[in-house]
Design a protein around this motif. Structure first.
Motif, PDB file in Angstrom:
ATOM      1  N   ARG A  46       1.177  -0.918  -0.202  1.00  0.00           N
ATOM      2  CA  ARG A  46       0.101  -0.355   0.273  1.00  0.00           C
ATOM      3  C   ARG A  46       0.985   1.356   0.484  1.00  0.00           C
ATOM      4  O   ARG A  46       0.916   1.879  -0.845  1.00  0.00           O
ATOM      5  CB  ARG A  46      -0.725   0.072   1.194  1.00  0.00           C
ATOM      6  N   GLU A  47       2.475   1.347   0.995  1.00  0.00           N
ATOM      7  CA  GLU A  47       3.234   2.369   0.861  1.00  0.00           C
ATOM      8  C   GLU A  47       4.008   2.919  -0.694  1.00  0.00           C
ATOM      9  O   GLU A  47       3.593   3.928  -1.372  1.00  0.00           O
ATOM     10  CB  GLU A  47       4.008   1.770   1.555  1.00  0.00           C
ATOM     11  N   ARG A  48       3.904   1.987  -1.342  1.00  0.00           N
ATOM     12  CA  ARG A  48       4.137   1.195  -2.477  1.00  0.00           C
ATOM     13  C   ARG A  48       3.536   2.356  -4.311  1.00  0.00           C
ATOM     14  O   ARG A  48       3.627   2.846  -4.294  1.00  0.00           O
ATOM     15  CB  ARG A  48       4.815   0.328  -3.079  1.00  0.00           C
ATOM     16  N   GLU A  49       1.872   1.887  -3.300  1.00  0.00           N
ATOM     17  CA  GLU A  49       1.058   2.372  -4.022  1.00  0.00           C
ATOM     18  C   GLU A  49       0.672   3.733  -3.977  1.00  0.00           C
ATOM     19  O   GLU A  49       0.369   4.845  -4.816  1.00  0.00           O
ATOM     20  CB  GLU A  49      -0.033   1.845  -4.004  1.00  0.00           C
ATOM     21  N   VAL A  50       1.020   4.072  -2.840  1.00  0.00           N
ATOM     22  CA  VAL A  50       0.316   5.554  -2.508  1.00  0.00           C
ATOM     23  C   VAL A  50       1.562   6.969  -2.967  1.00  0.00           C
ATOM     24  O   VAL A  50       1.813   7.590  -4.059  1.00  0.00           O
ATOM     25  CB  VAL A  50       0.657   5.845  -1.064  1.00  0.00           C
ATOM     26  N   LEU A  51       2.987   6.172  -2.568  1.00  0.00           N
ATOM     27  CA  LEU A  51       4.032   6.700  -3.577  1.00  0.00           C
ATOM     28  C   LEU A  51       4.214   6.597  -4.907  1.00  0.00           C
ATOM     29  O   LEU A  51       4.034   7.872  -5.098  1.00  0.00           O
ATOM     30  CB  LEU A  51       5.542   5.664  -2.973  1.00  0.00           C
ATOM     31  N   ALA A  52       2.886   5.882  -5.202  1.00  0.00           N
ATOM     32  CA  ALA A  52       3.310   5.953  -6.875  1.00  0.00           C
ATOM     33  C   ALA A  52       2.403   6.470  -7.484  1.00  0.00           C
ATOM     34  O   ALA A  52       2.575   7.880  -8.520  1.00  0.00           O
ATOM     35  CB  ALA A  52       2.973   4.780  -7.612  1.00  0.00           C
ATOM     36  N   MET A  53       2.131   7.076  -6.883  1.00  0.00           N
ATOM     37  CA  MET A  53       0.579   8.047  -7.533  1.00  0.00           C
ATOM     38  C   MET A  53       1.298   9.428  -6.400  1.00  0.00           C
ATOM     39  O   MET A  53       0.579  10.540  -7.611  1.00  0.00           O
ATOM     40  CB  MET A  53      -0.446   7.961  -5.916  1.00  0.00           C
TER      41      MET A  53
ATOM     42  N   ARG B 150      10.786   5.855   5.481  1.00  0.00           N
ATOM     43  CA  ARG B 150      11.709   5.054   4.830  1.00  0.00           C
ATOM     44  C   ARG B 150      12.817   5.281   3.596  1.00  0.00           C
ATOM     45  O   ARG B 150      13.958   5.093   3.724  1.00  0.00           O
ATOM     46  CB  ARG B 150      10.928   3.782   4.821  1.00  0.00           C
ATOM     47  N   ILE B 151      12.215   6.112   2.593  1.00  0.00           N
ATOM     48  CA  ILE B 151      13.050   7.074   2.154  1.00  0.00           C
ATOM     49  C   ILE B 151      13.558   7.931   2.574  1.00  0.00           C
ATOM     50  O   ILE B 151      14.342   8.195   1.226  1.00  0.00           O
ATOM     51  CB  ILE B 151      12.862   6.822   0.759  1.00  0.00           C
ATOM     52  N   GLU B 152      14.193   8.650   3.256  1.00  0.00           N
ATOM     53  CA  GLU B 152      14.060   9.372   4.190  1.00  0.00           C
ATOM     54  C   GLU B 152      14.362  10.550   3.207  1.00  0.00           C
ATOM     55  O   GLU B 152      15.256  11.404   2.092  1.00  0.00           O
ATOM     56  CB  GLU B 152      16.080   9.263   3.624  1.00  0.00           C
ATOM     57  N   VAL B 153      13.241  11.034   3.222  1.00  0.00           N
ATOM     58  CA  VAL B 153      12.647  12.501   2.292  1.00  0.00           C
ATOM     59  C   VAL B 153      11.799  13.267   2.711  1.00  0.00           C
ATOM     60  O   VAL B 153      11.239  12.991   4.294  1.00  0.00           O
ATOM     61  CB  VAL B 153      12.506  12.256   0.827  1.00  0.00           C
ATOM     62  N   THR B 154      11.891  14.555   2.789  1.00  0.00           N
ATOM     63  CA  THR B 154      10.942  15.382   3.856  1.00  0.00           C
ATOM     64  C   THR B 154       9.839  15.502   2.997  1.00  0.00           C
ATOM     65  O   THR B 154       9.629  17.078   3.952  1.00  0.00           O
ATOM     66  CB  THR B 154      11.707  16.710   4.504  1.00  0.00           C
ATOM     67  N   ASP B 155       9.583  15.731   2.201  1.00  0.00           N
ATOM     68  CA  ASP B 155       8.675  16.157   1.858  1.00  0.00           C
ATOM     69  C   ASP B 155       7.853  15.785   0.421  1.00  0.00           C
ATOM     70  O   ASP B 155       8.631  14.836  -0.351  1.00  0.00           O
ATOM     71  CB  ASP B 155       8.613  17.796   0.797  1.00  0.00           C
TER      72      ASP B 155
ATOM     73  N   THR C 195       7.397  16.420  -3.033  1.00  0.00           N
ATOM     74  CA  THR C 195       8.448  17.031  -4.700  1.00  0.00           C
ATOM     75  C   THR C 195       8.894  15.857  -3.910  1.00  0.00           C
ATOM     76  O   THR C 195       9.606  15.174  -5.123  1.00  0.00           O
ATOM     77  CB  THR C 195       8.367  19.080  -4.225  1.00  0.00           C
ATOM     78  N   GLN C 196      10.186  15.755  -3.344  1.00  0.00           N
ATOM     79  CA  GLN C 196      11.446  14.966  -3.207  1.00  0.00           C
ATOM     80  C   GLN C 196      10.869  13.520  -3.241  1.00  0.00           C
ATOM     81  O   GLN C 196      11.462  12.171  -3.684  1.00  0.00           O
ATOM     82  CB  GLN C 196      11.919  15.063  -1.929  1.00  0.00           C
TER      83      GLN C 196
END
Length: 210
Positions: free
Chosen positions: A149-156, A187-192, A194-195
């Motif tokens: 589900r996290e991958r799905e949200v990140l993809a969107m 987990r992917i070490e970003v802060t926003d 856009t990143q």
């Protein structure tokens, strides 16, 4: 007979390796290159079975030479023979298509066995190179730590969708979307967003993939 090509920019090393290889039964030296470009050219001319490839060379370094040789002649086994044992060089060489990785302090018998192994399609690795490879494989990619589900949200997010649109398409609340994103960012070490979107695009995270 194992046809071997040497690539090393130091004349003394080339001479020493040439002399050593001539003492190996079942091994034929077919050429010696002084830089990566010459190694690529000699491979095309001499059709060796195995190339002993130094890494630090002028004109074209050993990693790029390995990549070009493997692209043009995938049947050629490239065995790196270098004085460098740092993980970055080892991984870059193997990613470029090197079949093996040895250090220049290897014993003659070790070199002979490596040539024989490479000619059989095996992967001769110095123990230090093997440890670096195992260490790299154990270091899981951040993408592998994401839930489905996290991958799905990140993809969107990578597609530019807002939380409300993501929630509507997935049939979950915006609060849940935010919770997933908080976990993803960590987990992917970003802060926003856009990143995160850029990270998703760079790492090929798409809805079809997820």
């Amino acid at each position: 007979m194992i046809r071997v090509l040497i690539a090393d920019d130091h004349g003394v090393v080339r001479a020493g390796l040439s002399q050593l290889l001539r003492t190996f039964e079942g091994v034929e030296l077919v050429g010696a290159a002084a830089d990566g470009r010459e190694a690529v050219e000699l491979c095309e001319e001499r059709h060796p079975h195995v190339v002993l490839m130094d890494l630090e060379m002028p004109v074209l370094d050993g990693i790029e030479a390995t990549r070009r040789i493997r692209a043009a002649q995938p049947e050629v086994a490239v065995v790196v023979l270098t004085s460098f044992s740092d993980r970055d060089r080892i991984l870059r060489a193997l990613d470029a298509g090197a079949a093996g990785y040895l250090l220049k302090d290897a014993e003659p018998d070790e070199l002979r066995r490596a040539l024989e192994a490479a000619s059989r399609g095996e992967a001769p690795l110095d123990p230090r190179a093997a440890r670096a490879l195992l260490s790299a494989r154990r270091a899981a990619s951040p993408a592998e730590a994401l839930s489905e589900r996290e991958r799905e949200v990140l993809a969107m997010v990578g597609e530019g969708l807002a939380n409300k649109a993501i929630a509507r398409q997935l049939g979950i609340s915006e609060k849940t979307v935010k919770a997933h994103l908080t976990s993803v960012f960590r987990r992917i070490e970003v802060t926003d967003r856009t990143q995160a979107a850029l990270w998703a695009q760079r790492n090929g995270i798409t809805r079809g993939e997820s």
